[in-house]
Motif scaffolding. Structure first.
Motif, PDB file in Angstrom:
ATOM      1  N   UNK A 111      11.782  50.623 -80.321  1.00  0.00           N
ATOM      2  CA  UNK A 111      11.315  51.112 -79.023  1.00  0.00           C
ATOM      3  C   UNK A 111      11.591  50.079 -77.928  1.00  0.00           C
ATOM      4  N   UNK A 112      11.275  48.830 -78.219  1.00  0.00           N
ATOM      5  CA  UNK A 112      11.455  47.780 -77.214  1.00  0.00           C
ATOM      6  C   UNK A 112      12.922  47.641 -76.823  1.00  0.00           C
ATOM      7  N   UNK A 113      13.813  47.703 -77.797  1.00  0.00           N
ATOM      8  CA  UNK A 113      15.243  47.574 -77.494  1.00  0.00           C
ATOM      9  C   UNK A 113      15.732  48.741 -76.639  1.00  0.00           C
ATOM     10  N   UNK A 114      15.278  49.945 -76.971  1.00  0.00           N
ATOM     11  CA  UNK A 114      15.694  51.124 -76.201  1.00  0.00           C
ATOM     12  C   UNK A 114      15.167  51.056 -74.778  1.00  0.00           C
ATOM     13  N   UNK A 115      13.916  50.634 -74.616  1.00  0.00           N
ATOM     14  CA  UNK A 115      13.328  50.558 -73.277  1.00  0.00           C
ATOM     15  C   UNK A 115      13.943  49.419 -72.472  1.00  0.00           C
ATOM     16  N   UNK A 116      14.305  48.333 -73.147  1.00  0.00           N
ATOM     17  CA  UNK A 116      14.978  47.232 -72.452  1.00  0.00           C
ATOM     18  C   UNK A 116      16.342  47.674 -71.946  1.00  0.00           C
ATOM     19  N   UNK A 117      17.072  48.417 -72.764  1.00  0.00           N
ATOM     20  CA  UNK A 117      18.374  48.923 -72.347  1.00  0.00           C
ATOM     21  C   UNK A 117      18.232  49.855 -71.148  1.00  0.00           C
ATOM     22  N   UNK A 118      17.190  50.698 -71.190  1.00  0.00           N
ATOM     23  CA  UNK A 118      16.955  51.588 -70.051  1.00  0.00           C
ATOM     24  C   UNK A 118      16.605  50.792 -68.804  1.00  0.00           C
ATOM     25  N   UNK A 119      15.821  49.736 -68.977  1.00  0.00           N
ATOM     26  CA  UNK A 119      15.435  48.900 -67.842  1.00  0.00           C
ATOM     27  C   UNK A 119      16.604  48.173 -67.218  1.00  0.00           C
ATOM     28  N   UNK A 120      17.651  47.944 -68.003  1.00  0.00           N
ATOM     29  CA  UNK A 120      18.843  47.265 -67.489  1.00  0.00           C
ATOM     30  C   UNK A 120      19.877  48.237 -66.942  1.00  0.00           C
ATOM     31  N   UNK A 121      19.597  49.523 -67.025  1.00  0.00           N
ATOM     32  CA  UNK A 121      20.520  50.538 -66.521  1.00  0.00           C
ATOM     33  C   UNK A 121      20.604  50.422 -65.005  1.00  0.00           C
ATOM     34  N   UNK A 122      21.790  50.234 -64.505  1.00  0.00           N
ATOM     35  CA  UNK A 122      21.977  50.033 -63.062  1.00  0.00           C
ATOM     36  C   UNK A 122      22.271  51.336 -62.322  1.00  0.00           C
ATOM     37  N   UNK A 123      22.228  52.468 -63.039  1.00  0.00           N
ATOM     38  CA  UNK A 123      22.538  53.738 -62.396  1.00  0.00           C
ATOM     39  C   UNK A 123      21.424  54.209 -61.485  1.00  0.00           C
ATOM     40  N   UNK A 124      21.689  55.286 -60.756  1.00  0.00           N
ATOM     41  CA  UNK A 124      20.687  55.863 -59.870  1.00  0.00           C
ATOM     42  C   UNK A 124      19.693  56.706 -60.671  1.00  0.00           C
ATOM     43  N   UNK A 125      18.514  56.891 -60.134  1.00  0.00           N
ATOM     44  CA  UNK A 125      17.520  57.732 -60.776  1.00  0.00           C
ATOM     45  C   UNK A 125      16.848  57.037 -61.945  1.00  0.00           C
ATOM     46  N   UNK A 126      16.303  57.846 -62.858  1.00  0.00           N
ATOM     47  CA  UNK A 126      15.571  57.315 -64.002  1.00  0.00           C
ATOM     48  C   UNK A 126      16.454  57.273 -65.238  1.00  0.00           C
ATOM     49  N   UNK A 127      16.406  56.162 -65.957  1.00  0.00           N
ATOM     50  CA  UNK A 127      17.088  56.075 -67.245  1.00  0.00           C
ATOM     51  C   UNK A 127      16.172  56.694 -68.299  1.00  0.00           C
ATOM     52  N   UNK A 128      16.683  57.626 -69.089  1.00  0.00           N
ATOM     53  CA  UNK A 128      15.847  58.345 -70.056  1.00  0.00           C
ATOM     54  C   UNK A 128      15.927  57.717 -71.437  1.00  0.00           C
ATOM     55  N   UNK A 129      14.756  57.504 -72.040  1.00  0.00           N
ATOM     56  CA  UNK A 129      14.649  57.142 -73.451  1.00  0.00           C
ATOM     57  C   UNK A 129      14.003  58.330 -74.140  1.00  0.00           C
ATOM     58  N   UNK A 130      14.729  58.947 -75.068  1.00  0.00           N
ATOM     59  CA  UNK A 130      14.250  60.154 -75.741  1.00  0.00           C
ATOM     60  C   UNK A 130      13.832  59.832 -77.166  1.00  0.00           C
ATOM     61  N   UNK A 131      12.648  60.322 -77.550  1.00  0.00           N
ATOM     62  CA  UNK A 131      12.131  60.115 -78.899  1.00  0.00           C
ATOM     63  C   UNK A 131      12.139  61.462 -79.617  1.00  0.00           C
ATOM     64  N   UNK A 132      12.945  61.619 -80.672  1.00  0.00           N
ATOM     65  CA  UNK A 132      13.043  62.910 -81.364  1.00  0.00           C
ATOM     66  C   UNK A 132      11.831  63.198 -82.241  1.00  0.00           C
ATOM     67  N   UNK A 133      11.807  64.390 -82.844  1.00  0.00           N
ATOM     68  CA  UNK A 133      10.712  64.789 -83.725  1.00  0.00           C
ATOM     69  C   UNK A 133      10.465  63.727 -84.789  1.00  0.00           C
ATOM     70  N   UNK A 134       9.191  63.527 -85.120  1.00  0.00           N
ATOM     71  CA  UNK A 134       8.852  62.577 -86.179  1.00  0.00           C
ATOM     72  C   UNK A 134       7.567  61.845 -85.858  1.00  0.00           C
ATOM     73  N   UNK A 135       7.084  61.092 -86.837  1.00  0.00           N
ATOM     74  CA  UNK A 135       5.901  60.243 -86.680  1.00  0.00           C
ATOM     75  C   UNK A 135       6.329  58.798 -86.708  1.00  0.00           C
ATOM     76  N   UNK A 136       5.948  58.044 -85.684  1.00  0.00           N
ATOM     77  CA  UNK A 136       6.392  56.666 -85.517  1.00  0.00           C
ATOM     78  C   UNK A 136       5.174  55.739 -85.450  1.00  0.00           C
TER      79      UNK A 136
END
Length: 215
Positions: free
Chosen positions: A6-31
């Protein structure tokens, strides 16, 4: 246990330089997570309808999800660096799925002893935080979500459930549990002993709060 993923995915999203919101999607499952998870500015954390994130025993004294950023020295800031204004994080959306505080069904006792769980989500010195179309619960935390000095809070179509009184911590007198809230908003100011935010010499209120369609 997927906290690091989770931390790696959110860090990558936080470093996204594009416009708008960077999406982190969590698929079906228990984490299961065994430590806090930080979300950066301009991020949309979206859980699928059948995704559930559960806090493990060793994480009950920590927030499940909180704002995080990198300071001017390149260090990750979570709790301890000093902020002014609504500047720590901004433009965050959390939606879908379920956030589970990890307390055993029907017991509501802290697994580690006579103590209570920390809140499930926490934001301070922040702006434009949206939580929608999700479920949050199964915890003995006095506050499920805590906002300290946040400008722009939107909570829509969210189900809060199973906020349990910890008998070991509070005793058997419900009067001792005064102040329990699923959504807690607070001021930040230097002498304020109840705010979770780092003390500053400014007065900072929560403002522009909109809550609708919740259960």
């Amino acid at each position: 246990v997927v906290r690091d993923a989770f931390m790696e995915a959110l860090k990558a999203a936080g470093n996204d330089s594009g416009d708008g919101l960077a999406e982190v999607f969590v698929p079906d499952g228990t984490y299961y997570i065994d430590d806090w998870v930080g979300i950066y500015s301009n991020t949309w954390l979206h859980l699928s309808e059948k995704a559930k994130i559960i806090r493990m025993d060793g994480c009950h004294d920590k927030v499940m999800l909180s704002g995080i950023h990198t300071d001017s020295n390149g260090c990750v800031c979570y709790w301890n660096c000093k902020h002014y204004g609504y500047t720590q994080v901004e433009n965050i959306v959390i939606s879908g799925g379920e956030w589970d505080g990890g307390i055993g069904e029907g017991t509501f006792t802290y697994p580690g002893g006579e103590d209570i769980s920390n809140c499930l989500m926490s934001f301070r010195h922040a702006a434009n935080i949206t939580i929608c179309d999700t479920k949050i619960g199964n915890s003995d935390a006095r506050h499920f979500i805590s906002f300290d000095g946040v400008n722009g809070i939107t909570i829509k179509r969210t189900e809060f459930h199973d906020q349990g009184l910890n008998q070991e911590y509070y005793g058997h007198n419900p009067e001792d549990w005064n102040g329990a809230e699923v959504v807690h908003t607070d001021f930040i100011f230097k002498e304020h002993q109840w705010s979770d935010a780092f003390p500053t010499d400014e007065d900072l209120a929560c403002c522009n709060v909109w809550i609708e369609g919740c259960v």
